[in-house]
Design a protein around this motif. Structure first.
Motif, short mmCIF file in Angstrom:
data_model
loop_
_atom_site.label_atom_id
_atom_site.label_comp_id
_atom_site.label_asym_id
_atom_site.label_seq_id
_atom_site.Cartn_x
_atom_site.Cartn_y
_atom_site.Cartn_z
N ASN A 53 37.45 44.25 48.48
CA ASN A 53 38.73 44.08 47.77
C ASN A 53 38.56 43.20 46.54
N LYS B 126 39.19 44.27 42.75
CA LYS B 126 40.10 43.50 41.91
C LYS B 126 39.41 43.07 40.62
N LEU C 99 39.30 46.00 38.38
CA LEU C 99 40.59 46.21 37.72
C LEU C 99 40.79 45.20 36.60
N ASP C 100 40.35 43.97 36.86
CA ASP C 100 40.52 42.94 35.84
C ASP C 100 39.76 43.28 34.57
N LYS D 39 50.45 40.23 34.42
CA LYS D 39 50.46 39.90 35.84
C LYS D 39 51.04 41.04 36.68
N ARG E 297 49.92 44.07 36.62
CA ARG E 297 48.95 45.17 36.63
C ARG E 297 48.62 45.69 38.04
N TYR E 298 48.92 44.91 39.07
CA TYR E 298 48.64 45.40 40.43
C TYR E 298 49.82 46.20 40.99
#
Length: 453
Positions: free
Chosen positions: A134, A138, A141-142, A196, A198-199
């Motif tokens: 995870n 993440k 994705l960042d 913030k 984006r998730y």
């Protein structure tokens, strides 16, 4: 896809005041391939955790000085990730419940059954593996911030990128201005992916593509039985964007009624579904885009002034391609490489003559038109180098000749030509043809016209 895990990457610490227990468990887990350290009391354990990273702690409850439960509380003050398995000779429900409530992963009782403890450790390793995956996703994705998808080295595009970086981390409403085909949705996506939110989802809505009656249901959702055909409750875009970003494209095409409805939601952060009585609360970031002159629309009374000031908080204006011609070669090569890879075409260069032709063209359809031109060039190219003969630009100004003699043939060809000239902007095409959008959609369906891929 699961990540291969080497047991040696898992660091186990055995904390027990009994040397025989420490030694036997150390030997057992070393045989299993894990990295193992031991501590005889809480102080040694805390010192070890200051010096190195520990993934799993096998922790005895009954120890002199600070006991295992107190040590677990102390560890949790500075480390939430380490997995703790309690070992106790005093197996009572109270101690087990307290340990689990305080964050222990599991517990076992003395005398320790090594096979049972091995199973607990393997379960803990699986938890660690999932957490690391995870974290890796993440991090991915960042780094996927979509900034790289916005191609351009001109001063105008560098300014656009600076504005994206400035506004993305904030919660400010953003209004993106630019002609059709300049990449407004790409900028909206970059803002979302660098925020913030984006998730959570980015929900795009093309306001110009929906009739007013459909737009209401699309935005607000509806309850079962709200209207003919509403067989189920359906969430609208406002609800779907909860926690994320709502991107309203072509906001200038909203009817005055829809503008009132939108303004109310933006002010109150709550609404009713169509046919519903229950208030639905929403929380999303709003990004809007338009190719219309909203200030003129306000003066003409076709766009509400209060809504305009509500969305006109932070403005990013994307320049048309003709005003940044220095970016055309970079964009053309980018599209060539992308479409060559996706279509498995062996095209690897653009001739100087073709690049000069691309730079000289005015590109009324902007970046989207350039991409379509390069994609077509790849299809017809046979040499591996895109030449002027591969480009569709010379045919753009050719007079449109109807493919038939009937009135329907002429109408079909005229509508197709208008759509192409307006880059398939439905609102602008309908306005140019002096018909409403619904009529235009009906004619598009009637004649089987399809937007180019």
């Amino acid at each position: 896809m699961t990540t291969a895990f080497d047991p040696a990457d898992i660091r186990i610490m055995i904390v027990d005041d009994e040397a025989s227990v420490r030694q036997s468990l150390e030997a057992w887990f070393l045989d299993d391939g894990y990295t193992v350290v031991t501590a005889g009391n809480a102080a040694e354990a805390l010192t070890t955790m200051q010096e190195r990273t520990i993934d799993i702690i096998l922790l005895d409850i009954k120890m002199p000085g600070m006991d295992g439960l107190a040590l677990q509380d102390r560890i949790r003050e500075f480390n939430q990730d380490v997995v703790i398995i309690i070992i106790t000779a005093f197996a009572t429900v109270d101690t087990a419940v307290r340990a689990l409530k305080a964050g222990a992963f599991d517990y076992t009782t003395k005398p320790v059954d090594p096979d049972e403890l091995s199973i607990l450790v393997r379960n803990a390793v699986e938890k660690i593996r999932l957490r690391r995956e995870n974290e890796s996703l993440k991090e991915s994705l960042d780094t996927l911030q979509f900034i790289d998808e916005i191609i351009g080295e001109s001063a105008a595009m560098r300014q656009v990128l600076d504005l994206i970086r400035t506004v993305a981390p904030t919660d400010s409403t953003v209004l993106i201005l630019g002609e059709s085909g300049t990449g407004k949705e790409l900028v909206a996506r970059a803002i979302h992916m660098n925020s913030k939110h984006r998730y959570f989802p980015l929900i795009p809505v093309n306001c110009g593509a929906l009739a007013e009656s459909l737009l209401e249901s699309e935005l607000f959702g509806h309850e079962r039985g709200a209207f003919t055909g509403a067989q189920y409750r359906r969430k609208g875009k406002f609800e779907m964007a909860k926690g994320g970003t709502l991107f309203l494209d072509e906001i200038g095409t909203l009817s005055l009624k829809s503008q009132v409805d939108l303004l109310r939601v933006l002010q109150d952060k709550e609404f009713h579904r169509v046919g519903g009585e229950q208030l639905v609360k929403v929380d999303f970031r709003l990004v809007c885009a338009t190719n219309s002159d909203l200030e003129s629309a306000v003066k003409e009374g076709t766009f509400r002034e209060d809504l305009f000031y509500r969305i006109n908080v932070f403005v990013i204006t994307i320049p048309p391609l003709r005003e940044r011609r220095e970016d055309i070669p970079l964009l053309a090569r980018h599209f060539m490489e992308r479409h060559a890879a996706s279509t498995n075409r062996q095209v690897h260069a653009i001739s100087d003559e073709a690049l000069a032709m691309l730079r000289d063209h005015d590109w009324p359809g902007n970046v989207r038109e350039l991409e379509n031109a390069i994609e077509r060039a790849l299809v017809v190219n046979r040499s591996g180098i895109i030449s002027p003969d591969d480009l569709p630009l010379r045919t753009a100004s050719m007079t449109m000749v109807s493919s038939g003699d009937t009135l329907a043939d002429v109408e079909r060809d005229h509508i197709r030509r208008m759509l192409e000239e307006m880059n398939w902007n439905i609102s602008k095409t309908a306005e140019r043809l002096s018909i409403d959008r619904v009529t235009l959609y009906n004619k598009i369906e009637k004649y089987g016209l399809k937007r180019p891929e």
